[in-house]
Motif scaffolding. Structure first.
Motif, PDB file in Angstrom:
ATOM      1  N   SER A  32      40.116   0.619 -28.807  1.00  0.00           N
ATOM      2  CA  SER A  32      39.263   1.805 -28.632  1.00  0.00           C
ATOM      3  C   SER A  32      39.915   3.052 -29.221  1.00  0.00           C
ATOM      4  O   SER A  32      39.226   4.014 -29.534  1.00  0.00           O
ATOM      5  N   ALA A  33      41.240   3.024 -29.368  1.00  0.00           N
ATOM      6  CA  ALA A  33      41.918   4.176 -29.959  1.00  0.00           C
ATOM      7  C   ALA A  33      41.521   4.364 -31.422  1.00  0.00           C
ATOM      8  O   ALA A  33      41.690   5.432 -31.990  1.00  0.00           O
ATOM      9  N   TRP A  80      38.448   3.951 -32.486  1.00  0.00           N
ATOM     10  CA  TRP A  80      36.982   4.021 -32.439  1.00  0.00           C
ATOM     11  C   TRP A  80      36.353   4.965 -33.449  1.00  0.00           C
ATOM     12  O   TRP A  80      35.368   4.622 -34.090  1.00  0.00           O
ATOM     13  N   THR A  81      36.912   6.171 -33.617  1.00  0.00           N
ATOM     14  CA  THR A  81      36.233   7.133 -34.505  1.00  0.00           C
ATOM     15  C   THR A  81      36.218   6.682 -35.957  1.00  0.00           C
ATOM     16  O   THR A  81      35.309   7.036 -36.697  1.00  0.00           O
ATOM     17  N   TRP A 101      42.368   7.336 -23.399  1.00  0.00           N
ATOM     18  CA  TRP A 101      41.604   7.205 -24.618  1.00  0.00           C
ATOM     19  C   TRP A 101      41.767   8.362 -25.602  1.00  0.00           C
ATOM     20  O   TRP A 101      42.140   8.156 -26.759  1.00  0.00           O
ATOM     21  N   MET A 135      43.437   8.125 -29.217  1.00  0.00           N
ATOM     22  CA  MET A 135      42.669   8.256 -30.463  1.00  0.00           C
ATOM     23  C   MET A 135      43.351   9.240 -31.391  1.00  0.00           C
ATOM     24  O   MET A 135      43.373   9.045 -32.616  1.00  0.00           O
ATOM     25  N   SER A 189      44.471   7.960 -34.999  1.00  0.00           N
ATOM     26  CA  SER A 189      43.767   8.495 -36.163  1.00  0.00           C
ATOM     27  C   SER A 189      44.713   9.265 -37.075  1.00  0.00           C
ATOM     28  O   SER A 189      44.665   9.118 -38.298  1.00  0.00           O
ATOM     29  N   PRO A 240      40.944  12.782 -35.265  1.00  0.00           N
ATOM     30  CA  PRO A 240      39.739  11.976 -35.036  1.00  0.00           C
ATOM     31  C   PRO A 240      38.508  12.845 -34.759  1.00  0.00           C
ATOM     32  O   PRO A 240      37.384  12.418 -35.006  1.00  0.00           O
TER      33      PRO A 240
END
Length: 884
Positions: free
Chosen positions: A475-476, A478-479, A511, A515, A519, A527
């Motif tokens: 999920s990290a 995700w972007t 989270w 992220m 990112s 992100p």
RNA sequence: GGACGCUUAGCUCAGUUGGCUAGAGCAUCUCGUUUACACCGAGAGGGUCCAAGGUUCGAGUCCUUGAGCGUCCACCA
């Protein structure tokens, strides 16, 4: 209007409107370099979850932003998806198996994973449909799933790069172990709970010391004291044989700053393998490690007669044995916090284990960070930086802005204290660690795709690492993983970095922080530009909603009962970022009423327009007033939305619609209708309210157009802009006076108890407002329920009447039969009293030279104006008092 | 042990760089069905803005201290 229902029926419209938007493809943006993108990556709900209020809040807020930006001309992407939620999902399926008295081991890894996949596939649509129920205008054509092939490839890519950069490593270190989940947990996946435990004082060689976990004595290899503790200074560095329950064992005495002299006796027994603090001390002093608790939470074979016991059983037994040996000195009650698994609540067992970690402190060169031509390293001095350094920097330098900003501190504090992130899990459901071990040449390979042949010795005797990755690892990403990374897709180039990340403050660490770490490392970009954190939804008493308390509100029930718009409004208005909010049915039903009000405003507008021809060119006083009000509404709402003040914007629209447009302008329109203006204002309201309550506004918009085959869609109309040529300051002020006069007459009527049906006479001496009042005399008559209205510039006081003064304006209601002179005198005297107090306060202020000298001119002027008006009223009342 | 948040009308909450005779919704009371809406309309009552100091011409708003409630973080065995 026979065909339009008196009551707005959300059920009749919501699903079909959603389908219409979806079918027309309005949720999907184009890649248009001439326009600015606006992107939100939707926090992915668990694939097997159902919609709860946290989701509903998230969806309401994000859809609000996205709809606003879309109307404001941005190419808007709201990218939805689901999370495979490693531990949570595995636990669920294990729970199902347990009902059949089976464990995952009965099925074996492959069959178990099949089963989980089936389960996910069967339940994934549930959450999707629930997301749609909220009216979410997200782009389903780009829907993502953390465990899809594409995203798994991104996961492997990041892992491989980090491995090659030396950021991912395997090590035997102390970890949080959940015996029930049979897996490690990251530091922040550990929760705490209060426990009333015991503090055991033990005779320990030359020491007396206190411990809460006597069973760990079997793994002790040292005693630690504070370096400056004079009591133990001469013992430091020495070795002792300690009498234990299994005979003597040797410990070393070490000095370490970590020890608190104040606690217990100031001496700590050190169990390097089963305590984070002890592990750290042991590392510093090269102490031997002795593991005594296994991954089942049981004492290991090296524990003699205690082997096989659970830690609690062992504690009991050891305490009993120590008592018998006379080395247990005393037992005190002791309440402290114990760590538990955030997923299942089981007590965490710290133990040393071979795991994969991400090194958050290893420095990489400036060049390896600067992957893109952007400001990532702006104002950052130095030649090499760690993951931590950069994650800290992008927030500190303002590249990532957190709303509300008080969470900056929380973020920095967390980031600075971050230890290496343990990313391997011993569960089966998740991304398998992409590492392969050759059993022949012992070569270790990290690969993006599954492999079967050793690339060094060509042996086929390979085995992939058994572990899976922390769910937050995927999920990290995700972007950017959702936009096609590592491929340099058009999507990635256009939509990344995203503009806003909106989520609950409870997952800032899990989270949001991760992220930022991933990112900046993988893409070389932040992100997201802004992090908007919402609070938790609580019940009316402020308690957390939970199944056990039975105080939970199911958003889907509420949608069913009150409609999605009402649910959205109740989550958007009256809430502030970062603060918890309370929700209860009365609140939602209140907003349902508003939705219905809006619906009926539309019905009335339609009725009036059907019966009257348009006359837009000729704006009367009330028209100019509502036009002026509408312009400032547009301006203020736009500003508020741009400043993320969603609650303010929502209540501004609510108040305008109800208290200005419906209560006044619509009532006036029944007397002096101007269809063009009615339609214009309604149109603005629909547009401004659309991001908050998309369904009813679209429903109205469609109804207005009727069967027009070329009908437009509200969702994609342009956001209104204030028009200066429609601002009429002077007339607006005049109309406000008219409104005030009507209010005063109504109030007077009730004060002297004139029956509502009875029409009465009124005299108004309007002074400089006379012309304006005359223009609206018909309106005043109707809205104040008057039989006759005499308006003049000035005139004689009316005897035997009740009176009221609005500044310079005099209002008289001649009510001979009803006027009780004594009572009226009393009323007037009270008024005088009140005004006198007010005037005195104002005078005091204005006579203060400091005030007139130091306060801004407009403030002084305002106060002078207030004084003038108050004095005028006072004079009038005093004169009137003589007449009564 | 550290950090943060909340405390404003009976209840739930707004109150943006200090300018407020302190607002809204719900609840309460009175009245009411004239071309939208009773999921409605009109009107009314209701508050030493947690406490004490301070800064300022001016404090619900800023500062200090304290109280109550809540949350997060931390290696007190």
């Amino acid at each position: 209007m026979p065909d339009i229902a008196k009551v707005y029926d959300a059920k009749k419209y919501e699903d079909s409107i959603y389908q219409m938007w979806d079918k027309l493809g309005l949720f999907s943006p184009e890649i248009d370099p001439s326009k600015k993108p606006f992107t939100i990556a939707m926090p992915p709900p668990n694939a097997t979850g159902t919609l709860h209020l946290g989701h509903a809040t998230m969806l309401a807020l994000e859809d609000l932003m996205v709809r606003y930006k879309r109307m404001a001309g941005f190419e808007t992407l709201w990218l939805p998806g689901t999370d495979h939620a490693a531990i949570a999902t595995q636990n669920k399926v294990e729970g199902i198996l347990a009902k059949e008295h089976k464990t995952r081991h009965d099925l074996g890894r492959e069959r178990f994973l099949e089963k989980v996949k089936e389960y996910v596939a069967s339940s994934q649509d549930t959450i999707k449909n629930q997301v749609k129920k909220m009216g979410s205008s997200c782009d389903w054509s780009r829907e993502a799933y953390t465990f899809s092939d594409k995203l798994s490839f991104a996961v492997n890519t990041v892992f491989k790069r980090m491995y090659e950069d030396g950021l991912v490593y395997r090590g035997n270190r102390i970890v949080n172990w959940c015996c029930r989940c049979h897996s490690t947990l990251a530091d922040d996946e550990v929760s705490y709970k209060d426990e009333n435990g015991k503090l055991y004082w033990i005779k320990y060689g030359p020491f007396e010391l206190a411990t809460t976990r006597p069973e760990t004595k079997l793994g002790d290899t040292a005693v630690a004291v504070h370096p400056d503790d004079f009591r133990y200074k001469n013992l430091i560095g020495k070795k002792f044989n300690i009498l234990g329950v299994l005979g003597e064992f040797e410990i070393t005495v070490v000095a370490d700053e970590l020890v608190d002299r104040e606690f217990g006796s100031g001496a700590v027994k050190v169990t390097p393998s089963h305590s984070f603090m002890d592990f750290e001390i042991a590392q510093r002093h090269n102490l031997p490690f002795k593991q005594i608790i296994n991954e089942e939470g049981k004492m290991m074979d090296n524990c003699g007669k205690y082997a096989g016991m659970t830690t609690l059983e062992c504690r009991k037994a050891i305490v009993e044995d120590m008592k018998n040996m006379g080395i247990l000195l005393k037992v005190e009650d002791y309440s402290h916090k114990i760590s538990i698994c955030y997923r299942c609540g089981t007590v965490i067992e710290p133990l040393t284990s071979e795991q994969w970690f991400i090194n958050v402190n290893k420095k990489l060169s400036r060049e390896s960070w600067q992957k893109k031509d952007n400001d990532l390293l702006k104002d950052l001095e130095g030649t090499s930086f760690s993951l931590k350094d950069i994650a800290n920097h992008v927030v500190r330098s303002g590249q990532v802005k957190i709303i509300p900003d008080r969470f900056n501190n929380t973020y920095f504090h967390w980031m600075e204290n971050l230890r290496d992130w343990c990313i391997s899990r011993q569960i089966w459901w998740g991304h398998r660690v992409p590492v392969y071990y050759c059993h022949d040449c012992h070569h270790i390979m990290v690969e993006l795709e599954p492999m079967s042949v050793c690339n060094k010795c060509s042996s086929v005797n390979l085995k992939q690492d058994e572990d899976t990755l922390d769910t937050w690892f995927s999920s990290a990403l995700w972007t950017f993983s959702t936009l096609g990374w590592p491929e340099q897709t058009q999507d990635l180039k256009y939509f990344h970095p995203t503009q806003v990340m909106e989520t609950g403050y409870d997952i800032l660490f899990f989270w949001v922080a991760r992220m930022i770490i991933m990112s900046t490392y993988a893409v070389g970009e932040i992100p997201f530009e802004t992090v908007y954190l919402h609070g938790l939804v609580r019940d009316k008493e402020g308690r957390k909603m939970s199944k056990s308390l039975g105080n939970g509100i199911d958003p889907l029930d509420m949608i069913d009962k009150f409609g999605a718009d009402a649910v959205r409004l109740s989550l958007l208005i009256g809430t502030t970022p970062g603060n918890d909010m309370r929700l209860y049915e009365e609140k939602i039903s209140g907003y349902r009423n508003f939705v219905n009000k809006l619906w009926n405003a539309f019905r009335l507008v339609m009725m009036i327009c059907e019966n009257n021809a348009g006359d837009s060119a000729n704006l009367n006083l009330a028209d100019k007033w509502i036009m002026t009000e509408t312009q400032s509404l547009v301006e203020e709402v736009t500003t508020m939305l741009d400043e993320y003040r969603f609650s303010d914007a929502g209540s501004r629209i609510y108040d305008f619609t109800w208290s200005v447009f419906c209560d006044w302008y619509l009532e006036i329109s029944k007397i002096h209708p101007n269809p063009a203006v009615l339609k214009y204002v309604l149109d603005i309201i629909l547009k401004l309210a659309h991001p908050f309550s998309p369904f009813v506004t679209e429903a109205v918009y469609q109804e207005i157009q009727g069967a027009d085959p070329n009908s437009n869609i509200l969702m994609i109309q342009s956001w209104p802009k204030p028009q200066n040529d429609l601002i009429f300051a002077e007339e607006a002020k005049q109309m406000e006076t008219v409104v005030e006069v009507i209010k005063e007459i109504r109030s007077l009527r009730v004060q002297v108890k004139v029956e509502a049906v009875r029409k009465i006479q009124a005299y108004i001496y309007g002074a400089e407002m006379t012309t304006a009042l005359m223009k609206k005399s018909e309106v005043i008559k109707r809205l104040a329920n008057l039989s006759e209205l005499i308006i003049a510039q000035s005139g004689q006081k009316i005897e035997k009447s009740i009176s009221k003064f609005v500044g310079n304006i005099e209002i008289y209601l001649p009510l001979e039969s009803l006027v009780d002179s004594a009572k009226e005198r009393l009323r007037l005297k009270k008024e005088i009293e009140r005004l006198n107090a007010y005037i005195t306060a104002l005078q005091l202020k204005l006579n203060n030279n400091d005030f007139t000298a130091k306060a801004p001119a407009h403030v002084v002027e305002l106060e002078q104006q207030k004084l003038l008006t108050a004095r005028m009223e006072l004079n009038k009342i005093e004169e009137q008092l003589k007449e009564v």
